[in-house]
Design an enzyme around this catalytic site. Sequence first.
Site, short mmCIF file in Angstrom:
data_model
loop_
_atom_site.label_atom_id
_atom_site.label_comp_id
_atom_site.label_asym_id
_atom_site.label_seq_id
_atom_site.Cartn_x
_atom_site.Cartn_y
_atom_site.Cartn_z
N GLY A 106 27.89 107.51 5.09
CA GLY A 106 28.39 108.53 6.02
C GLY A 106 28.30 109.93 5.44
N GLN A 115 33.93 106.06 12.12
CA GLN A 115 35.10 105.19 12.37
C GLN A 115 35.05 104.46 13.71
OE1 GLN A 115 37.58 104.46 10.26
NE2 GLN A 115 37.09 105.90 8.63
N HIS A 171 29.99 100.57 5.16
CA HIS A 171 31.15 99.87 4.60
C HIS A 171 32.40 99.96 5.48
CE1 HIS A 171 33.53 103.23 2.60
NE2 HIS A 171 32.40 103.85 2.81
N THR A 217 13.36 104.75 -2.62
CA THR A 217 13.10 103.34 -2.30
C THR A 217 14.29 102.76 -1.56
OG1 THR A 217 11.77 103.22 -4.30
CG2 THR A 217 12.45 101.12 -3.32
N CYS A 272 38.78 109.16 -0.06
CA CYS A 272 38.09 110.06 -0.99
C CYS A 272 39.02 111.18 -1.45
CB CYS A 272 36.83 110.63 -0.36
SG CYS A 272 37.10 111.30 1.25
N1 PLP Z 1 33.13 110.33 7.80
C1 PLP Z 1 34.27 109.67 8.05
C2 PLP Z 1 34.98 109.92 9.33
C3 PLP Z 1 34.77 108.75 7.12
O1 PLP Z 1 35.90 108.10 7.38
C4 PLP Z 1 34.05 108.54 5.92
C5 PLP Z 1 34.57 107.63 4.88
O2 PLP Z 1 35.70 107.74 4.47
C6 PLP Z 1 32.86 109.25 5.71
C7 PLP Z 1 32.43 110.13 6.67
C8 PLP Z 1 32.06 109.07 4.47
O3 PLP Z 1 31.35 107.85 4.52
P1 PLP Z 1 30.81 107.16 3.16
O4 PLP Z 1 32.00 106.63 2.44
O5 PLP Z 1 29.89 106.07 3.67
O6 PLP Z 1 30.06 108.20 2.43
#
Ligand code: PLP
Length: 370
Positions: free
Chosen positions: A69, A178, A200, A236, A322
Site C-alpha cells: 500500500g 482497508q 497483507h 523482479t 506504522c
Molecule cells: N494505507 C492504509 C489505509 C493502510 O492502512 C496501510 C497499512 O497500514 C497502508 C496504506 C500501507 O500499506 P502497506 O503496509 O502495505 O505498505
Amino acid sequence: MIYADNAATTKISSNVLRVMLPILSDEFGNPSAIYDLGGRAKRIIENARIQVAEAIGAKTREIYFTSGGTESDNWAIKGAASICRKKNKNHIISTTFEHRAVIDSLEFLRRSGFEVTLIDVGASGIIDPIKLRETIRSNTGFVTIMFANNEIGTIQPIAELGEICRDFDLLFHTDAVQVIGEIEIDLRSLPVDLLSVSGHKIHAAKGVGVLYIRDGVEIDKFMDGGNQERGYRAGTENTAAIAGIGAAMQDAVAGRGNRIFVTKMRDAFFDGVLQLGKVRIHGDKKQRLSGNANIGFDGIEGELVVLKLNCHGICCSTGAACSAGAIEPSHVIKALGFNSNKAKEAVRFTFSEENTFEEINYILDKLKEI
Ligand code: PLP
C-alpha cells in the site's frame, strides 16, 4: 490468543498459503526468462492480474503489482503530481486523516513547490462532498481521499467525491487498502483514476500490493530499472506473493457476505463497551468498516489499555501500526476535533470473520477489570 488487530495486518489464509507454497518451492524461475520455467512464472503473474482485475471491475492492463500500500500510494500521488506539473496545475487536495503514506508523499510534494489543502473531516470522520467542491480552485489538478480510514474505519462517499473530480476534470486517487472485501468496487462505473491495495490486509502476504491506473492516465514509471510491469515498475516480481494477492482478492470478494456476521459482533462489542461508562466511540457509528471499533477511554491512556489487554492474550492497538510507539497522539483522532490528551486515549479493535462472540465477551470482561 485473541487477535483483534486486523487493520494492522491479517493472517495469511489457508487458500493463499496453498497457492503460494508450491510457487515458493518449485516455480522459482525469473518471470522474464524465456525458457519454460520463466514462462510458467510469467503465466502465474498474468493469472493473478486477471484475478485482481476481475475483483475490482478493471482491465488487466490497468493493474500493476507493487510492494504494498505504501508504494502504491507514493506512486499514485507523485505520479499524478508530475501530470499536474505538465498542465501547470500546482494545487492538490486531500484530507486531514489520511494514512502516513499519503500525508508524507504530500509533504514531499509541498517541499517541491506544490500547494496542498487538507479538507477537515469533522467529528463524524466522513468528508462532506460540498467541502471538496468548495476547495477546488482553477489551479487544482489532483485529489486524493482514502476510501475508508484505517484507524476509525469511517467510509467515505467515494463515488460522489469522484463525480465532483470528473466535473472539474481532476485526477482522483483513493487509498482502498482497508476496503477490499468490505465494499463492492467496480471501476467500470466508479469514477476513480488511481486506486491502492495492499496484500497483507486481505489475508495475503506482506510486501505485495496493487496500483490500479485507469487506461489513459499517463502516469510516469515509478522504479527505474528493468522492463517488468510493462516498463512501469522495475524489479523482479515476487511471483508467489503476487499469486497470493490474486487469490486473496477473489476470496475477499466472494466472502463479502461474512461482513454481516462481523458487523453483528462489532455492534455487540459497542453495546458492551458503552455499558462500561466513560467511553466514547470515535467516528460515525454506522458508516464504518464492519470490524472497526475505535474507542476512547476517559482518563486512561490507550497504550496502557493495549498493554494490559496484551497480558490477557488480546491483540489490539492504539492506532496505525506504522505509528505504534510514536510519542505523538494519533493525527486521525485529532482530526475529529479531540485535543492531544484525549487523542492518546484511543484504542482500536479490528475484528474479522475469524473472531467469535465468545472472544468479544472475553475482551469486554477484561476491559471491565481494567
Ligand atoms: N494505507 C492504509 C489505509 C493502510 O492502512 C496501510 C497499512 O497500514 C497502508 C496504506 C500501507 O500499506 P502497506 O503496509 O502495505 O505498505
